[in-house]
Motif scaffolding. Structure first.
Motif: not given
Length: 128
Positions: A60-77
């Motif tokens: 896979x690959x690395x993914x970072x969420x910064x301080x004070x933020x949120x990240x929402x991943x939605x699978x499309x396909x």
């Protein structure tokens, strides 16, 4: 961290107000229609989203969420695995599922067996 189905997005708006903008974008089917790239929500430019097509792999690959933020991943396909870097929490994202992540480092795009194409959208927004 929240892992659920898209039909339940509205239930999280009281906890994460920016989720209302995510719902608006998803209701308009914009991530499904747009080419790969980064976009901003028309109603609130602090909510951005990145549509991406890729091939899963064993690392896979690395993914970072910064301080004070949120990240929402939605699978499309397709399907991908998302986990903490230490694999303490592992989630299989497939069409119709989402994963809300807080600050931290993660691994995404991991394959469950053989490498396969997948498409997703990652929303990023301030956490208040």
């Amino acid at each position: 961290m929240i892992f659920d189905t898209l039909s339940q997005l509205e239930t999280y708006v009281p906890v994460v107000p920016a989720m209302a903008h995510v719902i608006t974008v998803m209701d308009r089917s914009l991530p499904y229609e747009r080419k790969d790239g980064t976009y901003a929500c028309d109603e609130d430019e602090s909510v951005t989203y990145r549509v991406m097509s890729a091939m899963s792999s064993s690392g896979g690959f690395e993914f970072e969420v910064k301080a004070g933020e949120g990240a929402l991943i939605v699978a499309l396909d397709g399907e991908e695995v998302v986990s903490h870097m230490d694999a303490s929490s592992v989630f299989v994202l497939c069409e119709g599922r989402f994963l809300l992540l807080g600050e931290g480092r993660y691994r995404r795009g991991v394959s469950t067996s053989l490498p396969a194409d997948f498409r997703d959208v990652v929303f990023t927004f301030p956490m208040k």
